[in-house]
Design a protein around this motif. Structure first.
Motif, short mmCIF file in Angstrom:
data_model
loop_
_atom_site.label_atom_id
_atom_site.label_comp_id
_atom_site.label_asym_id
_atom_site.label_seq_id
_atom_site.Cartn_x
_atom_site.Cartn_y
_atom_site.Cartn_z
N GLU A 45 0.85 -1.19 0.00
CA GLU A 45 0.00 0.00 0.00
C GLU A 45 0.89 1.25 0.00
O GLU A 45 1.88 1.32 0.72
CB GLU A 45 -0.89 -0.01 1.23
N GLN A 46 0.53 2.24 -0.83
CA GLN A 46 1.31 3.47 -0.88
C GLN A 46 0.39 4.68 -0.91
O GLN A 46 -0.65 4.68 -1.58
CB GLN A 46 2.22 3.49 -2.11
N LYS A 47 0.81 5.71 -0.21
CA LYS A 47 0.07 6.96 -0.19
C LYS A 47 0.70 7.92 -1.21
O LYS A 47 1.90 8.18 -1.17
CB LYS A 47 0.11 7.59 1.21
N ILE A 48 -0.13 8.39 -2.11
CA ILE A 48 0.32 9.33 -3.14
C ILE A 48 -0.13 10.72 -2.72
O ILE A 48 -1.32 11.00 -2.59
CB ILE A 48 -0.26 8.95 -4.51
N ASP A 49 0.84 11.61 -2.48
CA ASP A 49 0.52 12.95 -2.00
C ASP A 49 0.03 13.87 -3.10
O ASP A 49 -0.73 14.81 -2.84
CB ASP A 49 1.75 13.57 -1.32
N GLN A 50 0.46 13.62 -4.32
CA GLN A 50 0.08 14.51 -5.42
C GLN A 50 0.30 13.82 -6.76
O GLN A 50 1.24 13.04 -6.92
CB GLN A 50 0.91 15.80 -5.36
N ILE A 51 -0.58 14.13 -7.71
CA ILE A 51 -0.42 13.67 -9.08
C ILE A 51 -0.35 14.90 -9.96
O ILE A 51 -1.20 15.80 -9.86
CB ILE A 51 -1.60 12.78 -9.53
N TYR A 52 0.67 15.00 -10.79
CA TYR A 52 0.82 16.20 -11.60
C TYR A 52 1.29 15.85 -13.01
O TYR A 52 1.85 14.79 -13.26
CB TYR A 52 1.82 17.17 -10.96
N LEU A 53 0.99 16.76 -13.92
CA LEU A 53 1.48 16.68 -15.30
C LEU A 53 2.31 17.93 -15.56
O LEU A 53 2.04 18.99 -15.00
CB LEU A 53 0.32 16.63 -16.30
N ALA A 54 3.29 17.80 -16.42
CA ALA A 54 4.09 18.96 -16.84
C ALA A 54 4.30 18.89 -18.34
O ALA A 54 4.51 17.81 -18.90
CB ALA A 54 5.43 18.98 -16.11
N LEU A 55 4.21 20.04 -18.98
CA LEU A 55 4.47 20.15 -20.42
C LEU A 55 5.88 20.71 -20.56
O LEU A 55 6.20 21.77 -20.01
CB LEU A 55 3.45 21.08 -21.06
N ASN A 56 6.73 19.97 -21.28
CA ASN A 56 8.16 20.29 -21.29
C ASN A 56 8.73 20.42 -22.69
O ASN A 56 8.19 19.89 -23.66
CB ASN A 56 8.94 19.16 -20.58
N THR A 57 9.87 21.09 -22.77
CA THR A 57 10.67 21.15 -23.98
C THR A 57 12.12 21.37 -23.56
O THR A 57 12.43 21.37 -22.37
CB THR A 57 10.19 22.26 -24.94
N THR A 58 12.99 21.55 -24.52
CA THR A 58 14.37 21.93 -24.23
C THR A 58 14.70 23.20 -25.00
O THR A 58 14.05 23.51 -26.01
CB THR A 58 15.38 20.82 -24.62
N TYR A 59 15.69 23.94 -24.52
CA TYR A 59 16.10 25.15 -25.22
C TYR A 59 17.60 25.36 -25.05
O TYR A 59 18.22 24.76 -24.16
CB TYR A 59 15.31 26.37 -24.75
#
Length: 256
Positions: A45-59
């Motif tokens: 069993e695991q507690k997940i504190d947050q779920i997030y998405l990020a939109l990324n690129t490189t420069y």
């Protein structure tokens, strides 16, 4: 669950995993992307504190006269708060996120991807990475077509660290570099550089850099001193599409 399994989960062995499934993988700037995040429980069993998405690129960044590639976050989205995932449980969480208007287009060497993360205390956070395509919208496509009709060919599209005077929400800008291969500007210009910036209300600001071809000694001196480049700004909307080719041509002609 045994203490041994908890220890393994804390270092990523037998812990929860995540997989993001998008309805499609091609979008326009400003469009909404939908999908589900699938979370699969591990051996404990695991507690997940947050779920997030990020939109990324490189420069490209420059420091001490050296160039190197840096990661850039276009936007970040919090999808869900605390939840507990049971061993071997599968849970799907739907999401809907908006692709920012100033997202770079996936042209040239530019790549854009969505990364998914689960924030799990005292454990290796699982993640997922999905590449997507960002296509030019109707106004951008009209500008590209007009530039092509004027005899220019796209040589390079790259995200670079933005000069301080041009820095906005993001630390970088995407620059499109064109060279004249036919038409009225062949032999007159070395290149034409173009940057798009959203201006609100369905408008787009075009930042053009017109790089004139050196002619004679004076021209070579100007080129050496970088005085052969002229920066121009235009504000356009969909209403300007019918005359965008003529508008661009008359603007560029003034600085040839």
């Amino acid at each position: 669950m045994s203490f041994f399994n908890k220890v393994l989960a804390s270092v990523g062995v037998g812990s929860a995993s995540v997989d993001t499934k998008l309805e499609r993988d091609s979008f326009y700037p400003g469009e909404v992307a939908k999908g589900v995040i699938e979370i699969r429980g591990g051996k404990t069993e695991q507690k997940i504190d947050q779920i997030y998405l990020a939109l990324n690129t490189t420069y490209i960044r420059e420091s001490d006269d050296k160039k190197y590639t840096a990661a850039g976050v276009i936007d970040k989205y919090r999808i869900a708060e605390t939840l507990v995932i049971q061993p071997n449980e599968t849970r799907e969480i739907p999401f809907s996120i908006q692709i920012p208007e100033d997202s770079p287009l996936t042209l040239g060497r530019t790549k854009v991807w969505i990364s998914t993360g689960l924030d799990i205390k005292n454990a290796v956070d699982p993640g997922d990475k999905d590449y997507i395509s960002i296509k030019p919208n109707r106004l951008m496509d009209g500008v590209f077509q007009a530039v092509s009709d004027l005899g220019f060919r796209l040589r390079e599209a790259e995200c670079e660290e933005a000069p301080r005077r041009l820095r906005g929400r993001l630390p970088f800008i995407q620059e499109f570099e064109f060279v004249p291969v036919s038409g009225p500007f062949r032999g007159k210009l070395d290149e034409l550089e173009l940057v798009f910036r959203p201006a609100g209300g369905g408008q787009m600001e075009l930042m053009l850099q017109v790089d004139r071809k050196a002619r004679g000694l004076g021209g070579f001196l100007s080129e050496a001193l970088e005085m052969d480049e002229t920066n121009v700004r235009l504000r356009v909307s969909d209403y300007d599409l019918a005359g965008i080719r003529q508008q661009l041509e008359s603007t560029i002609v003034r600085y040839c």
